[in-house]
Structure formats: C-alpha cells, structure tokens
Write a protein that holds these residues in place. Sequence first.
Motif, PDB file in Angstrom:
ATOM      1  N   THR A 211      -5.148   2.620  -6.052  1.00  0.00           N
ATOM      2  CA  THR A 211      -3.913   3.368  -6.224  1.00  0.00           C
ATOM      3  C   THR A 211      -3.794   4.357  -5.072  1.00  0.00           C
ATOM      4  O   THR A 211      -4.811   4.838  -4.550  1.00  0.00           O
ATOM      5  CB  THR A 211      -3.875   4.132  -7.568  1.00  0.00           C
ATOM      6  OG1 THR A 211      -4.943   5.086  -7.599  1.00  0.00           O
ATOM      7  CG2 THR A 211      -3.952   3.172  -8.742  1.00  0.00           C
TER       8      THR A 211
ATOM      9  N   VAL B 140       1.261   4.416  -6.493  1.00  0.00           N
ATOM     10  CA  VAL B 140       1.506   2.982  -6.281  1.00  0.00           C
ATOM     11  C   VAL B 140       0.177   2.264  -6.447  1.00  0.00           C
ATOM     12  O   VAL B 140      -0.833   2.673  -5.866  1.00  0.00           O
ATOM     13  CB  VAL B 140       2.063   2.710  -4.853  1.00  0.00           C
ATOM     14  CG1 VAL B 140       2.179   1.219  -4.582  1.00  0.00           C
ATOM     15  CG2 VAL B 140       3.382   3.418  -4.634  1.00  0.00           C
TER      16      VAL B 140
ATOM     17  N   VAL C 220      -1.792  -0.965  -5.448  1.00  0.00           N
ATOM     18  CA  VAL C 220      -1.699  -2.001  -4.423  1.00  0.00           C
ATOM     19  C   VAL C 220      -2.086  -3.346  -5.060  1.00  0.00           C
ATOM     20  O   VAL C 220      -3.196  -3.490  -5.578  1.00  0.00           O
ATOM     21  CB  VAL C 220      -2.618  -1.684  -3.218  1.00  0.00           C
ATOM     22  CG1 VAL C 220      -2.473  -2.750  -2.149  1.00  0.00           C
ATOM     23  CG2 VAL C 220      -2.318  -0.299  -2.664  1.00  0.00           C
TER      24      VAL C 220
ATOM     25  N   LYS D  62      -2.810  -7.627  -0.864  1.00  0.00           N
ATOM     26  CA  LYS D  62      -1.928  -6.775  -0.067  1.00  0.00           C
ATOM     27  C   LYS D  62      -2.645  -5.490   0.321  1.00  0.00           C
ATOM     28  O   LYS D  62      -3.661  -5.133  -0.280  1.00  0.00           O
ATOM     29  CB  LYS D  62      -0.652  -6.445  -0.831  1.00  0.00           C
ATOM     30  CG  LYS D  62       0.169  -7.688  -1.131  1.00  0.00           C
ATOM     31  CD  LYS D  62       1.523  -7.340  -1.674  1.00  0.00           C
ATOM     32  CE  LYS D  62       2.292  -8.644  -1.916  1.00  0.00           C
ATOM     33  NZ  LYS D  62       3.657  -8.541  -1.539  1.00  0.00           N
TER      34      LYS D  62
ATOM     35  N   PHE E 198      -1.677  -1.267   1.650  1.00  0.00           N
ATOM     36  CA  PHE E 198      -0.651  -0.232   1.759  1.00  0.00           C
ATOM     37  C   PHE E 198      -0.825   0.414   3.116  1.00  0.00           C
ATOM     38  O   PHE E 198      -1.924   0.852   3.471  1.00  0.00           O
ATOM     39  CB  PHE E 198      -0.850   0.803   0.640  1.00  0.00           C
ATOM     40  CG  PHE E 198       0.288   1.761   0.486  1.00  0.00           C
ATOM     41  CD1 PHE E 198       1.329   1.487  -0.395  1.00  0.00           C
ATOM     42  CD2 PHE E 198       0.327   2.947   1.206  1.00  0.00           C
ATOM     43  CE1 PHE E 198       2.376   2.380  -0.562  1.00  0.00           C
ATOM     44  CE2 PHE E 198       1.368   3.841   1.049  1.00  0.00           C
ATOM     45  CZ  PHE E 198       2.394   3.558   0.167  1.00  0.00           C
TER      46      PHE E 198
ATOM     47  N   SER F 283       4.947   1.232   4.085  1.00  0.00           N
ATOM     48  CA  SER F 283       4.864   0.716   2.711  1.00  0.00           C
ATOM     49  C   SER F 283       5.635   1.560   1.708  1.00  0.00           C
ATOM     50  O   SER F 283       5.970   1.073   0.628  1.00  0.00           O
ATOM     51  CB  SER F 283       3.400   0.603   2.268  1.00  0.00           C
ATOM     52  OG  SER F 283       2.772  -0.482   2.914  1.00  0.00           O
ATOM     53  N   ARG F 284       5.952   2.784   2.042  1.00  0.00           N
ATOM     54  CA  ARG F 284       6.788   3.597   1.150  1.00  0.00           C
ATOM     55  C   ARG F 284       8.199   3.019   1.068  1.00  0.00           C
ATOM     56  O   ARG F 284       8.892   3.227   0.087  1.00  0.00           O
ATOM     57  CB  ARG F 284       6.855   5.046   1.652  1.00  0.00           C
ATOM     58  CG  ARG F 284       5.495   5.746   1.627  1.00  0.00           C
ATOM     59  CD  ARG F 284       5.567   7.078   2.315  1.00  0.00           C
ATOM     60  NE  ARG F 284       5.790   6.887   3.746  1.00  0.00           N
ATOM     61  CZ  ARG F 284       5.921   7.890   4.613  1.00  0.00           C
ATOM     62  NH1 ARG F 284       5.869   9.138   4.198  1.00  0.00           N
ATOM     63  NH2 ARG F 284       6.106   7.641   5.891  1.00  0.00           N
TER      64      ARG F 284
ATOM     65  N   ILE G  30       9.026  -0.497   2.631  1.00  0.00           N
ATOM     66  CA  ILE G  30       9.007  -1.967   2.584  1.00  0.00           C
ATOM     67  C   ILE G  30       8.015  -2.530   1.573  1.00  0.00           C
ATOM     68  O   ILE G  30       7.954  -3.734   1.366  1.00  0.00           O
ATOM     69  CB  ILE G  30       8.718  -2.566   3.979  1.00  0.00           C
ATOM     70  CG1 ILE G  30       7.339  -2.147   4.475  1.00  0.00           C
ATOM     71  CG2 ILE G  30       9.807  -2.191   4.961  1.00  0.00           C
ATOM     72  CD1 ILE G  30       6.892  -2.831   5.750  1.00  0.00           C
ATOM     73  N   GLY G  31       7.227  -1.653   0.954  1.00  0.00           N
ATOM     74  CA  GLY G  31       6.237  -2.094  -0.016  1.00  0.00           C
ATOM     75  C   GLY G  31       4.929  -2.492   0.653  1.00  0.00           C
ATOM     76  O   GLY G  31       4.822  -2.549   1.880  1.00  0.00           O
ATOM     77  N   PRO G  32       3.912  -2.785  -0.157  1.00  0.00           N
ATOM     78  CA  PRO G  32       2.626  -3.224   0.381  1.00  0.00           C
ATOM     79  C   PRO G  32       2.781  -4.498   1.223  1.00  0.00           C
ATOM     80  O   PRO G  32       3.677  -5.305   0.986  1.00  0.00           O
ATOM     81  CB  PRO G  32       1.775  -3.470  -0.860  1.00  0.00           C
ATOM     82  CG  PRO G  32       2.389  -2.575  -1.894  1.00  0.00           C
ATOM     83  CD  PRO G  32       3.870  -2.613  -1.608  1.00  0.00           C
TER      84      PRO G  32
END
Length: 180
Positions: free
Chosen positions: A100, A132, A134, A138, A140, A152-153, A155-157
């Motif tokens: 996390t 988040v 992970v 993937k 982060f 990643s904040r 587009i995501g992991p």
Amino acid sequence: MTLPMSRSERLRRQKRIRAREWMVAVLLAVSLAIVIRIFVFEPFNVVGPSMKTTLETGNLILVNKLVYRFEEPERGEVIVFHAPQRKEYVKRVIALPGETVEAKNNKILINGKIMEEPYLATDMRTRDFDLVRVPSGKVFVLGDNRLDSTDSRVIGPVGMSEIVGRVEMVYWPFQMWKLL
C-alpha cells in the motif's frame, strides 16, 4: 601447371581480400549494434520537468531493456515505461506489487511506514493522496518533481509488461554524465 601471379595481380587480389574482410567486419559490427539496440540497451531523451533534479529535459539516458527479464523492479529504481497516448514516461518505482502507498504531510508511506527518499531535493513537496493498494503484476511510480508529474496518481499503477527497462545512466550532456 599454374603460372605465377604478377606483382600487380597479387596486389589486386590482396586489395579484394582486404575489402571483403572490411565488409564482413562492418556488417558484423552493424548487426551486433542492431541486436544490442533492440534487445539490450536503448537510448531515450528526457522530456518534461517530472524528474527534476535527478533528470532534466534534454538529458539522454541509456535504458537496460534486459534486466527485468531476470529480476523484478526494486523500489527507488528509475524506469522507462509505455504510458497512455503512446508515450514513454520516465519515473521512479515507489511501491511494489501487494504493497500500500499513500502520501501524508509531504511524506510517502509504504505499508504505513515512512519511506526515506534521499534522491529528492530537501524542499520537494508531495501533495497528499489516499491509500492505494498496488495490484499484483504492477508497480506504483512517481516523478521526483512531485508537484509537476503525471504518474501513478493520475494514470494508475504501471503493469510489468509496460516497463521498457531500468535507466542505467545519463550520458548527455557530458557534464551531467552519471550512473543511476
């Protein structure tokens, strides 16, 4: 019975042999360079402010494309990956699969513990973001310039299959040469 070659015939023959040897050497060198470029190392140009002060716009970096075939990315490594809009991004691995990650009071917390980030400028700020987890497969990632980074904040992991490789060095401009 073979007649002996004249001096000029011997010289012509030696020139042909030398030319053939040079062609073979050049073809071998070009083939080796292509194989290395496709499978092992690839140069990239840094564009944008997201990795300041570690990397600057215009830096040329060398990316090891082979390393993650044998090992997993580690926290703190700088990677290049395929991002949305068919772009390659350069970011730092912050959290690994199953962990996390969150930001509170300008600190990154991994599994609830403050992460030390010696590569960041002392005045670098990080906006808070919620916890988040992970997903498996993937990582982060964050830019070192946290206030000006699409990472990643947003587009995501990042999936392991999207990672091009690990940044090994900055090789241009020469005065900024360094290993990462």
